[in-house]
Design a protein around this motif. Sequence first.
Motif, PDB file in Angstrom:
ATOM      1  N   MET A 199       0.844  -1.203   0.000  1.00 40.31           N
ATOM      2  CA  MET A 199       0.000   0.000   0.000  1.00 40.31           C
ATOM      3  C   MET A 199       0.871   1.241   0.000  1.00 40.31           C
ATOM      4  N   SER A 245       1.011   5.053   0.987  1.00 40.10           N
ATOM      5  CA  SER A 245       0.340   6.017   1.849  1.00 40.10           C
ATOM      6  C   SER A 245       0.780   7.428   1.497  1.00 40.10           C
ATOM      7  N   LYS A 264      -0.062  11.481   2.711  1.00 42.46           N
ATOM      8  CA  LYS A 264      -0.766  12.368   3.624  1.00 42.46           C
ATOM      9  C   LYS A 264      -1.068  13.693   2.929  1.00 42.46           C
ATOM     10  N   LYS A 300     -14.465   9.234   4.431  1.00 35.02           N
ATOM     11  CA  LYS A 300     -14.634   7.815   4.115  1.00 35.02           C
ATOM     12  C   LYS A 300     -14.650   7.639   2.600  1.00 35.02           C
ATOM     13  N   SER A 301     -14.006   6.584   2.132  1.00 36.82           N
ATOM     14  CA  SER A 301     -13.984   6.342   0.692  1.00 36.82           C
ATOM     15  C   SER A 301     -15.392   6.047   0.174  1.00 36.82           C
ATOM     16  N   SER A 320     -12.564  -0.347  -5.380  1.00 36.83           N
ATOM     17  CA  SER A 320     -12.173  -0.313  -3.962  1.00 36.83           C
ATOM     18  C   SER A 320     -10.815  -0.976  -3.758  1.00 36.83           C
ATOM     19  N   THR A 321     -10.577  -2.072  -4.472  1.00 38.05           N
ATOM     20  CA  THR A 321      -9.291  -2.757  -4.369  1.00 38.05           C
ATOM     21  C   THR A 321      -8.174  -1.880  -4.917  1.00 38.05           C
ATOM     22  N   GLU A 373      -7.361   0.596  -2.217  1.00 35.65           N
ATOM     23  CA  GLU A 373      -6.663  -0.034  -1.093  1.00 35.65           C
ATOM     24  C   GLU A 373      -5.194  -0.308  -1.416  1.00 35.65           C
ATOM     25  N   THR A 399      -3.478   3.658  -1.784  1.00 36.60           N
ATOM     26  CA  THR A 399      -3.418   4.634  -0.692  1.00 36.60           C
ATOM     27  C   THR A 399      -4.239   4.189   0.512  1.00 36.60           C
ATOM     28  N   ASP A 400      -3.874   4.714   1.689  1.00 41.67           N
ATOM     29  CA  ASP A 400      -4.686   4.482   2.878  1.00 41.67           C
ATOM     30  C   ASP A 400      -5.554   5.699   3.190  1.00 41.67           C
ATOM     31  N   MET A 401      -5.542   6.675   2.294  1.00 39.34           N
ATOM     32  CA  MET A 401      -6.382   7.863   2.465  1.00 39.34           C
ATOM     33  C   MET A 401      -7.811   7.588   1.999  1.00 39.34           C
TER      34      MET A 401
END
Length: 298
Positions: free
Chosen positions: A1, A3, A5, A61-62, A77-78, A81, A84-86
């Motif tokens: 993943m 990430s 910010k 929220k996504s 969605s995959t 994921e 990014t974790d945003m």
Amino acid sequence: MISEKCKGDTLNAKAFAPAHITGFFETHDHQNPVMKGSTGCGIVLNAGIESTVTAGEGIQKSEIMLNGKKVSGNTISTVIEIITDMPVKVQCQADIPVECGLGASGAGALSTAYALNSALSLNLTANKLNEIAHVAEVRNSSGLGDVAAQSVGGVVIRTVPGAPDSGKYDHIPGPELDVYCLTLGKLSTGSVLGNAELLGRINYTGRKAMEKLMQKPTIAEFMACSRDFCIDTGLADERIIDIIETVEAAGGMASQAMLGNTVFAISNNPEEETVQQALTEFGNVLHYKTSFTSIRII
């Protein structure tokens, strides 16, 4: 993943990925989803899915929207994921039917991946983004070979399975084609890929179709191979066969889009409207053209 910010500003980016019609295929399993995929041949279209990604302040929220409606969007969605974790908001606008054999899930995955990369300034290469979209398709059983074709455009022969940078492909050269589509309803790709007996017929027939096409790689031969594939596998029901035969009687070539309840047709003479008229007897006809370009940032 990966990430990333984001502070303060809201980030936006938009990307487009084209649709793709598979005429015939053979599946190839592998423990590594990058290497898993399909061989076969299909046509990339000038229509597809445009995805707008929004990230940053106010996104808690996504969320995935398709033509203004909230959807689960498992494949997209995959993609999110993996990248990014945003939390991000993805708004997809499709000018093609969804779940009808036009590679909508692949187009959605690709356009989202490219838009995310741009919005979050991740500086991922095209090969990496294409691989992410392919892996998302494989994990969700929503496709096996569309992404490879959609990443290059044209009439694509997929000779080695896998993500675009891992597999191999060739092209059938030729002019821009008019492609007419008649959608009869939705069909889940996963429901077909999960049927072992049907999959066995598909793989045997797809292998034979590829051997035949490579002896004479022309558009006419592709359409003939695709027609025989959909009938010999049993994927084409009586109504689809009736439509195909009607188009052929009008002087055109037709087959079934894989995997979907959609008939696609091209004409030997693009100046004539007989093929489109033949399809119109059965319902609303969608008109596209082949596309020799691929994904683009808007």
